[in-house]
Design an enzyme around this catalytic site. Structure first.
Site, PDB file in Angstrom:
ATOM      1  CG  HIS A   1      -0.234   0.013   2.549  1.00  0.00           C
ATOM      2  ND1 HIS A   1       0.066   1.160   3.247  1.00  0.00           N
ATOM      3  CD2 HIS A   1       0.222  -1.001   3.326  1.00  0.00           C
ATOM      4  CE1 HIS A   1       0.663   0.852   4.386  1.00  0.00           C
ATOM      5  NE2 HIS A   1       0.771  -0.462   4.457  1.00  0.00           N
TER       6      HIS A   1
ATOM      7  CG  ASP B   1      -3.055   3.536   2.598  1.00  0.00           C
ATOM      8  OD1 ASP B   1      -2.535   2.574   2.009  1.00  0.00           O
ATOM      9  OD2 ASP B   1      -3.864   3.404   3.549  1.00  0.00           O
TER      10      ASP B   1
ATOM     11  CG  ASP C   1       3.126   0.572   7.939  1.00  0.00           C
ATOM     12  OD1 ASP C   1       2.919  -0.125   6.937  1.00  0.00           O
ATOM     13  OD2 ASP C   1       2.284   0.739   8.843  1.00  0.00           O
TER      14      ASP C   1
ATOM     15  CD  GLU D   1      -2.430  -2.098   5.549  1.00  0.00           C
ATOM     16  OE1 GLU D   1      -2.328  -3.111   6.247  1.00  0.00           O
ATOM     17  OE2 GLU D   1      -2.090  -0.954   5.943  1.00  0.00           O
ATOM     18  CD  GLU D   2      -1.386   1.943   7.619  1.00  0.00           C
ATOM     19  OE1 GLU D   2      -2.080   1.497   8.555  1.00  0.00           O
ATOM     20  OE2 GLU D   2      -0.173   1.722   7.527  1.00  0.00           O
TER      21      GLU D   2
ATOM     22  CD  GLU E   1       2.079  -3.899   5.729  1.00  0.00           C
ATOM     23  OE1 GLU E   1       2.786  -3.094   6.364  1.00  0.00           O
ATOM     24  OE2 GLU E   1       0.912  -3.653   5.353  1.00  0.00           O
TER      25      GLU E   1
ATOM     26  CG  HIS F   1       0.986   3.172  12.474  1.00  0.00           C
ATOM     27  ND1 HIS F   1      -0.297   2.692  12.644  1.00  0.00           N
ATOM     28  CD2 HIS F   1       1.366   2.760  11.241  1.00  0.00           C
ATOM     29  CE1 HIS F   1      -0.683   2.031  11.563  1.00  0.00           C
ATOM     30  NE2 HIS F   1       0.325   2.055  10.691  1.00  0.00           N
TER      31      HIS F   1
END
Length: 365
Positions: A64, A66, A95, A125-126, A154, A339
């Site tokens: 992903h 995003d 990430d 995805e997030e 990932e 994150h």
């Protein structure tokens, strides 16, 4: 572009869920020899690129573009790739724009492969993931184009790059419990039924309790209480009901049935309502599968490390692939700042990730 130049472009294209920051258009143009399929739904963008080199396996690289919002408190601009103290800082460095850069560059440089190579990217995805990878897979299944094998890039490594891959993931069962009571005056507890008092002594046997023993690949399924609330925020009224939420990251040994039985056993004699939802289902790819054996070889060739096979952590879009019969694993850079404020990786990890993917393609038979 070289890998790090590509990585810089990805980081500096702001793509907070579900915005792709223009990256899917960019990557489609970056791989002009691949056939492109766009599946954009509402505000989610999805890209599937594929190229058939021969009649062999279909190997897909997925991920992903995003990222979660940057948040406050960064020491650098989260949407500029900044090198500092031997690290590369920016939102998405771990990430998972490092993974996207690694496999995109590897695919661009591939000239020979005995089969089909593809790339699957989403901008959701997030987020809720309702219109992302799952919709692309629905399309591919309908067109009889599902991959045989997939690598989701990932971040997976723990202490050192190359020390771990994911060969599966636990599932996720969400629980919503309403425990009934009878509202009353705090001075007359005998005239009320206080759900807080009823739950309190039983919670000791529920919160943090393992529902199974796990196995070689899975940690035990644990009953994790995430929220409890009741009452009217006053001191003289006992509540009419109590609401509790919980989550069980479940192995293949525990299903919703076992969760219901666990709750029923511990709340025997009490009036309650229970709703369970399944966010994802557990899966594991056999370690003697070609994709596991080949990624192990590629990692050892580039890093000298033999990775452990893990199922720890949360969920990823691999959870949508396994039920379709795709043999899927995950491999990426270290996972220690995802994150978070000041998310970071290293140039060497990004370059080595690209080399692992390049080697994986080269040794595939």
């Amino acid at each position: 572009m070289e890998t790090l130049e590509l990585f810089k472009h990805l980081i500096e294209s702001k793509s907070e869920t579900p915005n792709d920051g223009g990256l899917l258009d960019f990557i489609e143009k970056y791989l002009p020899d691949f056939t492109a399929v766009r599946i954009d739904i509402e505000d989610v963008t999805n890209l599937f690129l594929y190229k058939k080199f021969g009649e062999g396996d279909h190997l897909c690289f997925a991920g992903h573009v995003d990222v979660v919002p940057a948040g406050d408190g960064w020491d650098t601009d989260p949407y500029k790739l900044v090198e500092k103290d031997g690290y590369l800082y920016g939102r998405g460095t771990q990430d998972m724009k490092s993974g996207v850069a690694g496999f995109t560059q590897a695919l661009k440089e591939t000239e020979n492969f005995n089969g089909t190579l593809s790339l699957l990217l989403t901008s959701d995805e997030e987020g809720d993931a309702y219109y992302g990878t799952v919709k692309v897979l629905e399309y591919l299944e309908k067109e009889k184009m599902l991959p045989d094998y997939a690598v989701v890039a990932e971040p997976t490594c723990e202490e050192n790059f190359g020390d771990a891959i994911k060969v599966g993931r636990r599932g996720s069962i969400n629980g919503y419990l309403t425990l009934k009571g009878k509202q009353g005056h705090a001075a007359y507890p005998e005239k009320a039924i206080n759900p807080i008092h009823n739950l309190a002594p039983r919670l000791l046997n529920m919160a943090g309790v393992d529902l199974d023993n796990g196995d070689e690949f899975f940690s035990p399924s644990k009953f994790v209480v995430t929220d409890i609330r009741a009452g009217m925020q006053v001191t003289n009224v006992t509540p009419n009901e109590l609401k509790m939420m919980f989550n069980v990251r479940n192995t293949t040994l525990t299903t919703q049935k076992e969760v219901r039985e666990f709750v029923a056993k511990n709340l025997d004699g009490l009036e309650y309502e229970l709703k369970l939802t399944q966010g994802s289902y557990p899966f594991k790819t056999d370690t003697d599968t070609k994709v596991v054996e080949n990624i192990d070889k590629a990692i050892e060739t580039i890093t000298g490390l033999k990775p452990k096979h893990s199922t720890a952590g949360g969920t990823s879009d691999a959870r949508f692939m396994a039920p379709k019969g795709i043999k899927v694993i995950e491999f990426g850079v270290k996972n220690d700042t995802i994150h978070s404020v000041n998310e970071r990786t290293t140039a060497k990890e990004v370059e080595d990730l690209y080399l692992v993917f390049k080697n994986l393609i080269e040794i595939w038979e």
